[in-house]
Design a protein around this motif. Structure first.
Motif, PDB file in Angstrom:
ATOM      1  N   VAL A 116      37.292 -14.545 -63.921  1.00 43.00           N
ATOM      2  CA  VAL A 116      36.184 -14.577 -65.740  1.00 43.00           C
ATOM      3  C   VAL A 116      35.491 -15.480 -64.985  1.00 43.00           C
ATOM      4  O   VAL A 116      36.109 -16.564 -65.608  1.00 43.00           O
ATOM      5  CB  VAL A 116      37.133 -13.981 -65.927  1.00 43.00           C
ATOM      6  N   GLY A 117      34.222 -15.053 -64.982  1.00 43.90           N
ATOM      7  CA  GLY A 117      33.550 -16.178 -64.820  1.00 43.90           C
ATOM      8  C   GLY A 117      32.839 -16.574 -64.151  1.00 43.90           C
ATOM      9  O   GLY A 117      33.498 -16.819 -63.086  1.00 43.90           O
ATOM     10  N   ARG A 118      32.018 -17.775 -64.614  1.00 41.76           N
ATOM     11  CA  ARG A 118      31.837 -18.647 -62.830  1.00 41.76           C
ATOM     12  C   ARG A 118      32.362 -19.731 -62.477  1.00 41.76           C
ATOM     13  O   ARG A 118      33.183 -19.861 -63.289  1.00 41.76           O
ATOM     14  CB  ARG A 118      30.523 -18.617 -63.274  1.00 41.76           C
ATOM     15  N   ASN A 119      32.534 -20.232 -61.641  1.00 41.40           N
ATOM     16  CA  ASN A 119      34.359 -21.144 -60.978  1.00 41.40           C
ATOM     17  C   ASN A 119      33.933 -22.072 -59.840  1.00 41.40           C
ATOM     18  O   ASN A 119      33.015 -21.388 -58.492  1.00 41.40           O
ATOM     19  CB  ASN A 119      35.151 -20.804 -61.446  1.00 41.40           C
ATOM     20  N   THR A 120      34.214 -23.072 -59.911  1.00 39.96           N
ATOM     21  CA  THR A 120      34.159 -23.845 -58.413  1.00 39.96           C
ATOM     22  C   THR A 120      32.861 -24.242 -57.470  1.00 39.96           C
ATOM     23  O   THR A 120      32.135 -24.254 -58.076  1.00 39.96           O
ATOM     24  CB  THR A 120      35.049 -23.408 -57.843  1.00 39.96           C
ATOM     25  N   THR A 121      32.747 -22.877 -56.705  1.00 39.27           N
ATOM     26  CA  THR A 121      31.836 -22.751 -55.989  1.00 39.27           C
ATOM     27  C   THR A 121      30.782 -22.878 -56.819  1.00 39.27           C
ATOM     28  O   THR A 121      29.375 -22.213 -56.134  1.00 39.27           O
ATOM     29  CB  THR A 121      31.699 -22.437 -53.878  1.00 39.27           C
ATOM     30  N   ASP A 122      30.949 -21.423 -57.515  1.00 39.41           N
ATOM     31  CA  ASP A 122      28.801 -21.165 -58.109  1.00 39.41           C
ATOM     32  C   ASP A 122      29.379 -21.988 -59.445  1.00 39.41           C
ATOM     33  O   ASP A 122      28.255 -21.170 -59.993  1.00 39.41           O
ATOM     34  CB  ASP A 122      29.761 -19.874 -58.344  1.00 39.41           C
ATOM     35  N   PRO A 163      39.717 -22.949 -77.936  1.00 45.21           N
ATOM     36  CA  PRO A 163      38.557 -23.576 -78.971  1.00 45.21           C
ATOM     37  C   PRO A 163      39.178 -25.302 -77.878  1.00 45.21           C
ATOM     38  O   PRO A 163      38.190 -25.990 -77.500  1.00 45.21           O
ATOM     39  CB  PRO A 163      39.322 -24.616 -80.316  1.00 45.21           C
ATOM     40  N   GLN A 164      39.797 -25.506 -77.388  1.00 44.89           N
ATOM     41  CA  GLN A 164      40.545 -25.780 -76.423  1.00 44.89           C
ATOM     42  C   GLN A 164      39.427 -26.070 -74.986  1.00 44.89           C
ATOM     43  O   GLN A 164      39.196 -26.738 -74.389  1.00 44.89           O
ATOM     44  CB  GLN A 164      41.942 -26.435 -76.332  1.00 44.89           C
ATOM     45  N   LYS A 165      39.344 -25.328 -74.338  1.00 37.95           N
ATOM     46  CA  LYS A 165      38.484 -24.692 -73.875  1.00 37.95           C
ATOM     47  C   LYS A 165      37.007 -24.344 -73.856  1.00 37.95           C
ATOM     48  O   LYS A 165      35.997 -25.098 -72.772  1.00 37.95           O
ATOM     49  CB  LYS A 165      38.549 -23.565 -72.697  1.00 37.95           C
ATOM     50  N   SER A 166      35.878 -23.780 -75.172  1.00 36.98           N
ATOM     51  CA  SER A 166      35.475 -25.107 -75.791  1.00 36.98           C
ATOM     52  C   SER A 166      35.032 -26.172 -75.841  1.00 36.98           C
ATOM     53  O   SER A 166      33.927 -26.526 -74.971  1.00 36.98           O
ATOM     54  CB  SER A 166      35.067 -24.309 -76.577  1.00 36.98           C
ATOM     55  N   ARG A 167      36.131 -26.999 -75.791  1.00 40.83           N
ATOM     56  CA  ARG A 167      35.826 -28.410 -76.079  1.00 40.83           C
ATOM     57  C   ARG A 167      34.886 -28.492 -74.585  1.00 40.83           C
ATOM     58  O   ARG A 167      34.355 -29.713 -74.292  1.00 40.83           O
ATOM     59  CB  ARG A 167      37.292 -29.296 -76.095  1.00 40.83           C
ATOM     60  N   VAL A 168      36.406 -28.561 -73.228  1.00 40.71           N
ATOM     61  CA  VAL A 168      35.941 -28.899 -71.856  1.00 40.71           C
ATOM     62  C   VAL A 168      34.774 -28.722 -71.388  1.00 40.71           C
ATOM     63  O   VAL A 168      33.831 -28.864 -71.588  1.00 40.71           O
ATOM     64  CB  VAL A 168      37.548 -28.122 -71.381  1.00 40.71           C
ATOM     65  N   LEU A 169      34.541 -26.910 -71.564  1.00 38.21           N
ATOM     66  CA  LEU A 169      32.517 -26.464 -71.203  1.00 38.21           C
ATOM     67  C   LEU A 169      31.262 -27.318 -72.245  1.00 38.21           C
ATOM     68  O   LEU A 169      30.759 -27.425 -71.324  1.00 38.21           O
ATOM     69  CB  LEU A 169      32.548 -25.238 -71.880  1.00 38.21           C
ATOM     70  N   LEU A 170      31.916 -28.058 -73.792  1.00 35.07           N
ATOM     71  CA  LEU A 170      31.344 -28.709 -74.310  1.00 35.07           C
ATOM     72  C   LEU A 170      30.392 -30.118 -73.240  1.00 35.07           C
ATOM     73  O   LEU A 170      29.133 -29.999 -73.581  1.00 35.07           O
ATOM     74  CB  LEU A 170      31.484 -28.650 -75.310  1.00 35.07           C
ATOM     75  N   ARG A 194      24.010 -20.232 -72.821  1.00 37.10           N
ATOM     76  CA  ARG A 194      24.144 -19.466 -71.562  1.00 37.10           C
ATOM     77  C   ARG A 194      25.799 -20.079 -71.032  1.00 37.10           C
ATOM     78  O   ARG A 194      25.971 -19.203 -69.994  1.00 37.10           O
ATOM     79  CB  ARG A 194      23.472 -19.274 -70.506  1.00 37.10           C
ATOM     80  N   TYR A 195      25.325 -21.797 -71.416  1.00 35.18           N
ATOM     81  CA  TYR A 195      27.115 -21.423 -70.310  1.00 35.18           C
ATOM     82  C   TYR A 195      28.418 -20.618 -70.538  1.00 35.18           C
ATOM     83  O   TYR A 195      29.424 -20.455 -70.287  1.00 35.18           O
ATOM     84  CB  TYR A 195      27.757 -22.992 -70.686  1.00 35.18           C
ATOM     85  N   PHE A 196      28.229 -20.448 -72.027  1.00 35.49           N
ATOM     86  CA  PHE A 196      29.488 -20.244 -72.677  1.00 35.49           C
ATOM     87  C   PHE A 196      29.356 -18.395 -72.262  1.00 35.49           C
ATOM     88  O   PHE A 196      30.399 -18.038 -72.438  1.00 35.49           O
ATOM     89  CB  PHE A 196      29.329 -20.166 -74.344  1.00 35.49           C
ATOM     90  N   ASP A 197      28.227 -18.095 -72.154  1.00 36.29           N
ATOM     91  CA  ASP A 197      28.736 -16.282 -71.608  1.00 36.29           C
ATOM     92  C   ASP A 197      28.913 -16.581 -70.293  1.00 36.29           C
ATOM     93  O   ASP A 197      29.365 -15.025 -69.818  1.00 36.29           O
ATOM     94  CB  ASP A 197      26.898 -16.053 -72.012  1.00 36.29           C
ATOM     95  N   GLU A 198      28.439 -17.103 -69.428  1.00 35.41           N
ATOM     96  CA  GLU A 198      28.766 -17.556 -67.901  1.00 35.41           C
ATOM     97  C   GLU A 198      29.889 -17.899 -67.890  1.00 35.41           C
ATOM     98  O   GLU A 198      30.385 -17.475 -66.405  1.00 35.41           O
ATOM     99  CB  GLU A 198      27.455 -17.600 -66.792  1.00 35.41           C
ATOM    100  N   TYR A 199      30.828 -18.213 -68.361  1.00 37.82           N
ATOM    101  CA  TYR A 199      31.751 -19.190 -67.581  1.00 37.82           C
ATOM    102  C   TYR A 199      32.745 -19.115 -68.234  1.00 37.82           C
ATOM    103  O   TYR A 199      34.145 -20.227 -68.329  1.00 37.82           O
ATOM    104  CB  TYR A 199      31.461 -20.942 -67.533  1.00 37.82           C
TER     105      TYR A 199
END
Length: 282
Positions: free
Chosen positions: A150-156, A255-262, A277-282
């Motif tokens: 689910v969501g963009r990751n690694t090489t993407d 919340p904990q993963k939101s912190r990582v992405l932010l 957009r990051y929160f929508d795609e990742y």
């Protein structure tokens, strides 16, 4: 090839950015080697979901990267570690594991890094993927996959540690009855460049807290509304006017993963539309 090496002897209580950077860079080095088919990482259960999601965003390989853990020590009756490790190696060695993002294998289940969360303090079946479901199952090395990541990751992924010396401070603040803005203001005073509110319900909080959050957002602090509730998504502009207040909705991230992405997002931009957009795609 399976390579045995120790990144650090640090447990979950001492997990920090230094270990994350060292781990991510070593994973990328190993994944680039032609004789390495997959990588297995042993990790404490407390913060494995954060490390897994961090690696999911910064590892630059489609090769399987699998984290595993144990809830019981090796001296316990029915210790879970040996079988978890066996299954993790089997998943990392399976060619069908490639391209599914970073995986976490525990208690016969294969989780995606963006979906799993720890749900019990002591139970062996502590890890669930309550919103998106399992990637697959593994029973004594026999693997069945259900879906992709689910969501963009690694090489993407757009994120990288290249040229990044440190991650900005982002604090998580728990919402509650009678909440005021004191902790929100204190976090910013302590140097937070971003805030994640573990809100009640659909990312909600008291008016006093929301006013304080909006005031910090106007000053340039990026503020994300997440939820302390275990399942469901925090919708944008549903019960809170995010557009008017200058806030970001976490959507499907806890919340904990939101912190990582932010934290990673802030290495690239402070533009709210881009971060949403990051929160929508990742």
């Amino acid at each position: 090839a399976l390579r045995g090496e120790q990144i650090s002897n640090i447990g979950s209580q001492d997990m920090n950015d230094e270990v994350w950077f060292k781990l991510a860079r070593r994973v990328n080095e190993l994944a680039a080697m032609p004789d390495v088919a997959g990588i297995v990482i042993t990790h404490g259960t407390d913060t494995i979901e954060e490390t897994g999601y961090f690696l999911n965003l910064v590892v630059k390989s489609k090769k399987p990267v699998v984290l595993t853990a144990a809830m019981r020590p090796s001296t316990a009756l029915s210790a879970d570690g040996p079988l978890n490790f066996f299954n993790a190696v089997a998943v990392a060695a399976n060619k069908n594991s490639a391209g599914r993002g970073v995986l976490v294998v525990v208690n016969d289940w294969i989780h995606g890094a963006s979906s799993l969360t720890k749900t019990s303090t002591t139970a062996v079946q502590t890890f669930l993927s309550p919103v998106w479901g399992l990637i697959g199952t593994v029973a004594y090395g026999e693997i069945e996959f259900f879906r992709g990541p689910v969501g963009r990751n690694t090489t993407d992924s757009e994120f990288s540690l290249d040229g990044v010396a440190a991650l900005p401070r982002v604090d998580i603040i728990m919402a509650h009855e009678n909440m005021d803005g004191a902790l929100i203001d204190a976090a910013v005073a302590a140097g937070a460049k971003g805030l994640v509110i573990a809100g009640v319900g659909n990312g909600n909080m008291t008016k006093a807290a929301l006013d304080a959050l909006a005031a910090q957002a106007k000053k340039g602090v990026v503020c994300v509304r997440a939820s302390r509730v275990a399942t469901g998504q925090v919708g944008r502009n549903v019960e809170v006017d995010d557009d008017k207040l200058g806030l970001v909705a976490s959507l499907g991230l806890n919340p904990q993963k939101s912190r990582v992405l932010l934290r990673l997002a802030l290495t690239k931009t402070t533009d709210l539309k881009q971060i949403q957009r990051y929160f929508d795609e990742y």
